[in-house]
Design a protein around this motif. Structure first.
Motif, PDB file in Angstrom:
ATOM      1  N   ASP A  35       0.619  -0.972   0.356  1.00 22.04           N
ATOM      2  CA  ASP A  35       0.189   0.082   0.199  1.00 22.04           C
ATOM      3  C   ASP A  35       0.615   1.483   0.171  1.00 22.04           C
ATOM      4  N   VAL A  36       2.132   1.875   0.934  1.00 24.28           N
ATOM      5  CA  VAL A  36       2.667   2.275   0.973  1.00 24.28           C
ATOM      6  C   VAL A  36       3.605   2.778  -0.680  1.00 24.28           C
ATOM      7  N   LEU A  37       4.325   1.336  -0.903  1.00 24.74           N
ATOM      8  CA  LEU A  37       4.468   1.453  -2.631  1.00 24.74           C
ATOM      9  C   LEU A  37       4.019   2.658  -3.164  1.00 24.74           C
ATOM     10  N   ARG A  38       2.398   1.537  -3.503  1.00 23.82           N
ATOM     11  CA  ARG A  38       1.548   1.786  -4.402  1.00 23.82           C
ATOM     12  C   ARG A  38       1.155   3.501  -4.531  1.00 23.82           C
ATOM     13  N   ARG A  39       0.978   3.868  -3.209  1.00 22.27           N
ATOM     14  CA  ARG A  39       0.543   5.377  -2.439  1.00 22.27           C
ATOM     15  C   ARG A  39       1.821   6.758  -3.033  1.00 22.27           C
ATOM     16  N   GLN A  40       3.301   5.597  -2.731  1.00 19.19           N
ATOM     17  CA  GLN A  40       4.445   6.937  -2.963  1.00 19.19           C
ATOM     18  C   GLN A  40       4.294   6.860  -5.276  1.00 19.19           C
ATOM     19  N   ARG A  41       4.324   5.776  -5.127  1.00 20.66           N
ATOM     20  CA  ARG A  41       4.619   5.620  -6.744  1.00 20.66           C
ATOM     21  C   ARG A  41       2.791   6.444  -7.665  1.00 20.66           C
TER      22      ARG A  41
ATOM     23  N   GLY B  83       2.343  10.878  -9.392  1.00 21.68           N
ATOM     24  CA  GLY B  83       1.657  10.582 -11.402  1.00 21.68           C
ATOM     25  C   GLY B  83       2.932   9.175 -11.615  1.00 21.68           C
ATOM     26  N   ARG B  84       3.378   8.344 -11.486  1.00 23.22           N
ATOM     27  CA  ARG B  84       3.801   7.454 -12.163  1.00 23.22           C
ATOM     28  C   ARG B  84       2.879   6.424 -12.929  1.00 23.22           C
ATOM     29  N   THR B  85       3.349   5.727 -13.807  1.00 21.85           N
ATOM     30  CA  THR B  85       2.531   4.389 -13.652  1.00 21.85           C
ATOM     31  C   THR B  85       3.617   2.954 -13.545  1.00 21.85           C
ATOM     32  N   LEU B  86       3.121   1.959 -12.924  1.00 27.49           N
ATOM     33  CA  LEU B  86       3.631   0.765 -12.560  1.00 27.49           C
ATOM     34  C   LEU B  86       4.435   0.106 -14.134  1.00 27.49           C
ATOM     35  N   ARG B  87       4.159   0.199 -15.162  1.00 29.30           N
ATOM     36  CA  ARG B  87       5.441   0.192 -16.138  1.00 29.30           C
ATOM     37  C   ARG B  87       6.480   1.059 -16.113  1.00 29.30           C
ATOM     38  N   GLU B  88       6.062   2.500 -15.925  1.00 26.00           N
ATOM     39  CA  GLU B  88       7.411   2.947 -15.414  1.00 26.00           C
ATOM     40  C   GLU B  88       8.717   2.732 -14.351  1.00 26.00           C
ATOM     41  N   VAL B  89       8.055   2.536 -13.093  1.00 27.46           N
ATOM     42  CA  VAL B  89       8.348   2.051 -11.921  1.00 27.46           C
ATOM     43  C   VAL B  89       9.168   0.648 -12.139  1.00 27.46           C
TER      44      VAL B  89
ATOM     45  N   LEU C 194       7.045  -6.163 -14.767  1.00 29.82           N
ATOM     46  CA  LEU C 194       5.107  -5.322 -14.414  1.00 29.82           C
ATOM     47  C   LEU C 194       4.563  -6.449 -13.459  1.00 29.82           C
ATOM     48  N   GLY C 195       4.505  -7.661 -13.864  1.00 29.51           N
ATOM     49  CA  GLY C 195       3.621  -8.433 -13.250  1.00 29.51           C
ATOM     50  C   GLY C 195       4.189  -8.214 -11.265  1.00 29.51           C
ATOM     51  N   TYR C 196       5.630  -8.537 -11.131  1.00 27.96           N
ATOM     52  CA  TYR C 196       5.750  -8.577  -9.757  1.00 27.96           C
ATOM     53  C   TYR C 196       5.402  -8.132  -8.991  1.00 27.96           C
ATOM     54  N   LEU C 197       6.042  -6.218 -10.004  1.00 29.74           N
ATOM     55  CA  LEU C 197       5.796  -5.313  -9.165  1.00 29.74           C
ATOM     56  C   LEU C 197       4.455  -5.373  -8.310  1.00 29.74           C
ATOM     57  N   SER C 198       3.637  -5.695  -9.480  1.00 25.81           N
ATOM     58  CA  SER C 198       1.748  -5.313  -8.754  1.00 25.81           C
ATOM     59  C   SER C 198       1.588  -5.862  -8.264  1.00 25.81           C
ATOM     60  N   GLU C 199       2.152  -7.326  -7.948  1.00 27.62           N
ATOM     61  CA  GLU C 199       1.814  -8.426  -7.063  1.00 27.62           C
ATOM     62  C   GLU C 199       2.302  -7.889  -5.601  1.00 27.62           C
ATOM     63  N   VAL C 200       3.706  -7.099  -5.551  1.00 33.28           N
ATOM     64  CA  VAL C 200       3.720  -7.035  -4.412  1.00 33.28           C
ATOM     65  C   VAL C 200       3.275  -5.403  -4.087  1.00 33.28           C
ATOM     66  N   GLU C 201       2.780  -4.670  -4.931  1.00 33.64           N
ATOM     67  CA  GLU C 201       2.363  -3.953  -4.236  1.00 33.64           C
ATOM     68  C   GLU C 201       0.519  -4.523  -3.713  1.00 33.64           C
ATOM     69  N   ARG C 202       0.131  -4.873  -4.516  1.00 39.50           N
ATOM     70  CA  ARG C 202      -1.240  -5.804  -3.418  1.00 39.50           C
ATOM     71  C   ARG C 202      -0.909  -6.517  -2.499  1.00 39.50           C
ATOM     72  N   GLY C 203       0.170  -7.090  -1.876  1.00 41.96           N
ATOM     73  CA  GLY C 203       0.836  -7.504  -0.904  1.00 41.96           C
ATOM     74  C   GLY C 203       0.324  -8.670  -0.782  1.00 41.96           C
ATOM     75  N   GLN C 204       0.935  -9.043  -2.315  1.00 40.19           N
ATOM     76  CA  GLN C 204       0.393 -10.650  -2.818  1.00 40.19           C
ATOM     77  C   GLN C 204       1.740 -11.555  -2.900  1.00 40.19           C
ATOM     78  N   LYS C 205       2.865 -11.093  -2.942  1.00 41.41           N
ATOM     79  CA  LYS C 205       3.993 -11.446  -2.699  1.00 41.41           C
ATOM     80  C   LYS C 205       5.264 -10.261  -1.959  1.00 41.41           C
ATOM     81  N   GLU C 206       6.343 -10.947  -0.779  1.00 38.72           N
ATOM     82  CA  GLU C 206       6.792 -11.144   0.016  1.00 38.72           C
ATOM     83  C   GLU C 206       8.071  -9.975  -0.827  1.00 38.72           C
ATOM     84  N   ALA C 207       8.610  -8.806  -0.823  1.00 38.94           N
ATOM     85  CA  ALA C 207      10.491  -8.711  -1.794  1.00 38.94           C
ATOM     86  C   ALA C 207      10.907  -8.483  -0.930  1.00 38.94           C
TER      87      ALA C 207
END
Length: 126
Positions: free
Chosen positions: A10-16, A20-26, A34-47
């Motif tokens: 949640d904190v990573l998503r808010r920072q992004r 005003g940046r997209t998942l693709r950019e980050v 992109l898929g892994y970062l998305s899963e991290v942002e949704r709390g589905q994967k441990e970073a």
């Protein structure tokens, strides 16, 4: 149950989103899929710490700032959980001094002491 990976995401998503940046950019900048970062942002994967470092670099955010925000979110979640478990007792909010930005220029690099209201932190130059 409070999941740290969900709070971190949640904190990573808010920072992004604040930037005003997209998942693709980050994901491109951090060199993570992109898929892994998305899963991290949704709390589905441990970073891992290495991945968090790469994401923080891509977002130009210090990991300590990220962790401080996660810590604050965790404290609030614990308070809410505690209040829900025992609604008859008042819940005390923990008080933690916040350190602002610190600029250290023209100071001997051997040792710097940063003092907060109730604590001192020694920073030793490597």
């Amino acid at each position: 149950m409070i999941l740290l990976r969900r709070l971190l995401g949640d904190v990573l998503r808010r920072q992004r989103q604040r930037q005003g940046r997209t998942l693709r950019e980050v994901s491109s900048s951090a060199r993570v899929s992109l898929g892994y970062l998305s899963e991290v942002e949704r709390g589905q994967k441990e970073a891992s710490s290495e991945l968090l470092s790469a994401i923080c670099d891509a977002l130009d955010v210090r990991m300590s700032e990220l962790m401080r925000e996660v810590s604050d979110e965790l404290a609030l979640a614990e308070l809410a959980q505690s209040a829900a478990a025992t609604p008859s007792e008042p819940v005390r909010t923990p008080v933690r001094p916040m350190l602002g930005s610190v600029s250290v220029t023209g100071v001997p690099p051997e040792r710097v002491t940063i003092k907060a209201p109730s604590e001192a932190v020694d920073v030793v130059a490597a």
